[in-house]
Write a protein that holds these residues in place. Structure first.
Motif, PDB file in Angstrom:
ATOM      1  N   PHE A  19      20.450  43.976  -4.006  1.00 27.44           N
ATOM      2  CA  PHE A  19      19.523  43.056  -3.386  1.00 27.44           C
ATOM      3  C   PHE A  19      18.625  43.851  -2.465  1.00 27.44           C
ATOM      4  CE2 PHE A  19      18.229  40.279   0.069  1.00 27.44           C
ATOM      5  CZ  PHE A  19      17.561  39.307  -0.647  1.00 27.44           C
ATOM      6  N   LEU A  20      17.378  44.009  -2.879  1.00 27.33           N
ATOM      7  CA  LEU A  20      16.355  44.689  -2.099  1.00 27.33           C
ATOM      8  C   LEU A  20      15.120  43.805  -2.070  1.00 27.33           C
ATOM      9  CD1 LEU A  20      16.317  48.262  -3.699  1.00 27.33           C
ATOM     10  CD2 LEU A  20      17.299  47.651  -1.505  1.00 27.33           C
ATOM     11  N   MET A  21      14.241  44.102  -1.160  1.00 34.75           N
ATOM     12  CA  MET A  21      12.932  43.459  -1.151  1.00 34.75           C
ATOM     13  C   MET A  21      11.917  44.500  -1.640  1.00 34.75           C
ATOM     14  SD  MET A  21      13.555  40.412  -0.205  1.00 34.75           S
ATOM     15  CE  MET A  21      11.973  39.700   0.137  1.00 34.75           C
ATOM     16  N   ALA A  22      10.901  44.041  -2.322  1.00 31.30           N
ATOM     17  CA  ALA A  22       9.850  44.929  -2.815  1.00 31.30           C
ATOM     18  C   ALA A  22       8.522  44.193  -2.749  1.00 31.30           C
ATOM     19  CB  ALA A  22      10.144  45.365  -4.252  1.00 31.30           C
ATOM     20  N   ASP A  23       7.448  44.960  -2.738  1.00 27.52           N
ATOM     21  CA  ASP A  23       6.104  44.388  -2.785  1.00 27.52           C
ATOM     22  C   ASP A  23       5.617  44.417  -4.220  1.00 27.52           C
ATOM     23  OD1 ASP A  23       5.896  43.967  -0.017  1.00 27.52           O
ATOM     24  OD2 ASP A  23       5.276  46.032   0.311  1.00 27.52           O
ATOM     25  N   LEU A  24       4.971  43.344  -4.645  1.00 24.82           N
ATOM     26  CA  LEU A  24       4.479  43.220  -6.006  1.00 24.82           C
ATOM     27  C   LEU A  24       2.994  42.881  -5.959  1.00 24.82           C
ATOM     28  CD1 LEU A  24       5.900  42.497  -9.092  1.00 24.82           C
ATOM     29  CD2 LEU A  24       4.636  40.468  -8.486  1.00 24.82           C
ATOM     30  N   ARG A  25       2.226  43.559  -6.803  1.00 26.98           N
ATOM     31  CA  ARG A  25       0.784  43.311  -6.861  1.00 26.98           C
ATOM     32  C   ARG A  25       0.392  43.154  -8.331  1.00 26.98           C
ATOM     33  NH1 ARG A  25      -1.599  47.647  -3.844  1.00 26.98           N
ATOM     34  NH2 ARG A  25      -1.207  48.915  -5.664  1.00 26.98           N
ATOM     35  N   LEU A  26      -0.313  42.071  -8.614  1.00 24.94           N
ATOM     36  CA  LEU A  26      -0.827  41.861  -9.968  1.00 24.94           C
ATOM     37  C   LEU A  26      -2.004  42.791 -10.192  1.00 24.94           C
ATOM     38  CD1 LEU A  26      -0.764  37.968 -10.066  1.00 24.94           C
ATOM     39  CD2 LEU A  26       0.962  39.543 -10.926  1.00 24.94           C
ATOM     40  N   ARG A  27      -2.115  43.363 -11.385  1.00 24.69           N
ATOM     41  CA  ARG A  27      -3.188  44.301 -11.712  1.00 24.69           C
ATOM     42  C   ARG A  27      -4.528  43.631 -11.487  1.00 24.69           C
ATOM     43  NH1 ARG A  27      -1.899  48.490 -15.008  1.00 24.69           N
ATOM     44  NH2 ARG A  27      -0.108  48.316 -13.668  1.00 24.69           N
ATOM     45  N   GLY A  28      -5.396  44.322 -10.774  1.00 26.02           N
ATOM     46  CA  GLY A  28      -6.732  43.821 -10.516  1.00 26.02           C
ATOM     47  C   GLY A  28      -6.844  42.938  -9.280  1.00 26.02           C
ATOM     48  N   GLU A  29      -5.724  42.684  -8.595  1.00 27.33           N
ATOM     49  CA  GLU A  29      -5.747  41.868  -7.388  1.00 27.33           C
ATOM     50  C   GLU A  29      -5.310  42.708  -6.200  1.00 27.33           C
ATOM     51  OE1 GLU A  29      -3.793  38.118  -7.636  1.00 27.33           O
ATOM     52  OE2 GLU A  29      -4.583  37.690  -9.629  1.00 27.33           O
ATOM     53  N   SER A  30      -5.776  42.335  -5.027  1.00 27.55           N
ATOM     54  CA  SER A  30      -5.409  43.086  -3.825  1.00 27.55           C
ATOM     55  C   SER A  30      -4.263  42.435  -3.067  1.00 27.55           C
ATOM     56  CB  SER A  30      -6.622  43.237  -2.904  1.00 27.55           C
ATOM     57  OG  SER A  30      -7.099  41.964  -2.533  1.00 27.55           O
ATOM     58  N   ASP A  31      -3.994  41.150  -3.325  1.00 27.57           N
ATOM     59  CA  ASP A  31      -2.909  40.455  -2.635  1.00 27.57           C
ATOM     60  C   ASP A  31      -1.558  41.023  -3.045  1.00 27.57           C
ATOM     61  OD1 ASP A  31      -4.790  38.835  -1.479  1.00 27.57           O
ATOM     62  OD2 ASP A  31      -4.449  37.142  -2.830  1.00 27.57           O
ATOM     63  N   VAL A  32      -0.680  41.149  -2.061  1.00 27.92           N
ATOM     64  CA  VAL A  32       0.670  41.649  -2.300  1.00 27.92           C
ATOM     65  C   VAL A  32       1.645  40.537  -1.958  1.00 27.92           C
ATOM     66  CG1 VAL A  32       2.393  43.330  -1.534  1.00 27.92           C
ATOM     67  CG2 VAL A  32       0.026  44.030  -1.809  1.00 27.92           C
ATOM     68  N   GLN A  33       2.650  40.345  -2.787  1.00 38.42           N
ATOM     69  CA  GLN A  33       3.684  39.353  -2.501  1.00 38.42           C
ATOM     70  C   GLN A  33       5.036  40.035  -2.423  1.00 38.42           C
ATOM     71  OE1 GLN A  33       3.062  36.854  -5.998  1.00 38.42           O
ATOM     72  NE2 GLN A  33       5.022  37.482  -6.821  1.00 38.42           N
ATOM     73  N   ARG A  34       5.944  39.504  -1.619  1.00 36.91           N
ATOM     74  CA  ARG A  34       7.296  40.033  -1.498  1.00 36.91           C
ATOM     75  C   ARG A  34       8.177  39.368  -2.543  1.00 36.91           C
ATOM     76  NH1 ARG A  34       8.623  44.406   1.147  1.00 36.91           N
ATOM     77  NH2 ARG A  34      10.392  43.619   2.256  1.00 36.91           N
ATOM     78  N   VAL A  35       8.990  40.178  -3.216  1.00 35.96           N
ATOM     79  CA  VAL A  35       9.943  39.658  -4.195  1.00 35.96           C
ATOM     80  C   VAL A  35      11.323  40.238  -3.902  1.00 35.96           C
ATOM     81  CG1 VAL A  35       8.249  39.280  -6.027  1.00 35.96           C
ATOM     82  CG2 VAL A  35       9.410  41.476  -5.874  1.00 35.96           C
ATOM     83  N   LYS A  36      12.342  39.550  -4.373  1.00 36.65           N
ATOM     84  CA  LYS A  36      13.717  40.042  -4.267  1.00 36.65           C
ATOM     85  C   LYS A  36      14.033  40.802  -5.546  1.00 36.65           C
ATOM     86  CE  LYS A  36      15.034  35.966  -1.701  1.00 36.65           C
ATOM     87  NZ  LYS A  36      15.678  34.653  -1.804  1.00 36.65           N
ATOM     88  N   VAL A  37      14.570  41.993  -5.416  1.00 40.65           N
ATOM     89  CA  VAL A  37      14.979  42.789  -6.574  1.00 40.65           C
ATOM     90  C   VAL A  37      16.451  42.479  -6.812  1.00 40.65           C
ATOM     91  CG1 VAL A  37      15.247  45.110  -7.526  1.00 40.65           C
ATOM     92  CG2 VAL A  37      13.331  44.603  -5.992  1.00 40.65           C
ATOM     93  N   ARG A  38      16.758  41.895  -7.953  1.00 37.72           N
ATOM     94  CA  ARG A  38      18.139  41.499  -8.265  1.00 37.72           C
ATOM     95  C   ARG A  38      18.899  42.580  -9.017  1.00 37.72           C
ATOM     96  NH1 ARG A  38      19.898  37.718  -4.945  1.00 37.72           N
ATOM     97  NH2 ARG A  38      18.429  36.020  -4.788  1.00 37.72           N
ATOM     98  N   ASN A  39      18.244  43.278  -9.923  1.00 44.51           N
ATOM     99  CA  ASN A  39      18.866  44.447 -10.555  1.00 44.51           C
ATOM    100  C   ASN A  39      17.781  45.422 -10.952  1.00 44.51           C
ATOM    101  OD1 ASN A  39      18.092  43.949 -13.326  1.00 44.51           O
ATOM    102  ND2 ASN A  39      19.695  42.426 -13.437  1.00 44.51           N
TER     103      ASN A  39
END
Length: 130
Positions: free
Chosen positions: A26-46
Motif C-alpha cells: 500500500f503506497l500512494m503515487a501521483d498519476l497524470r493522464l498523457r497530455g494533461e497537467s493535472d496530477v491525481q493521487r492514487v493508492k498502489v495496491r500491487n
C-alpha cells in the motif's frame, strides 16, 4: 479439441497468466493522464516489474496513456490495461525494479524538511532551549 485451460466438461479454469512476482503493498503515487497537467493521487495496491494495480478517482479509461510517479523510482510511462469499479491496472512501457518502491525514502542533504527526522538540526547551537 480442448482449449488451454478448458476442463473436460468444457468450462474454463481460472488461470492467472499475469506476472506471478507481484508485491502486494500500500503506497500512494501521483498519476497524470498523457497530455494533461493535472496530477491525481492514487493508492498502489500491487506492483510488479511490468505493471501495477491502482485505486482512485476519477478512474481513467482502458487504453489511456498515463504516467505514474512511484516513490524512489520516479515517473514511469504506461497505459491502462483494465478497469473495474475504482481500481485499474497499468501496464508499464518499460520494466521497473518494484522493490525500490518499498525501500525507505533516502534522507539526505537535498531532502525536503518534512522527510527528515524530528529534532534534526545542522547547528545544535541554533536550537532555542525552553
Amino acid at each position: 479439441m480442448r482449449w488451454i485451460g478448458e476442463t473436460e466438461t468444457g468450462q474454463m479454469q481460472d488461470i492467472d497468466n499475469r506476472d506471478r512476482e507481484r508485491d502486494s503493498l500500500f503506497l500512494m503515487a501521483d498519476l497524470r493522464l498523457r497530455g494533461e497537467s493535472d496530477v491525481q493521487r492514487v493508492k498502489v495496491r500491487n506492483l510488479s516489474k511490468g505493471g501495477m494495480m491502482a485505486e482512485g478517482a476519477p478512474v481513467p479509461e482502458r487504453g489511456q496513456s498515463i504516467s505514474v510517479n512511484l516513490r524512489n523510482i520516479g515517473w514511469v510511462d504506461g497505459s491502462v490495461a483494465w478497469v473495474q469499479d475504482n481500481r485499474f491496472g497499468i501496464a508499464f512501457a518499460n520494466e521497473i525494479e518494484p522493490k525500490a518502491a518499498r525501500a525507505p525514502i533516502v534522507v539526505g542533504e537535498g531532502a525536503p524538511r518534512y522527510t527528515r527526522p524530528v529534532g534534526e538540526a545542522k547547528d545544535r547551537g541554533s536550537v532555542r532551549k525552553i
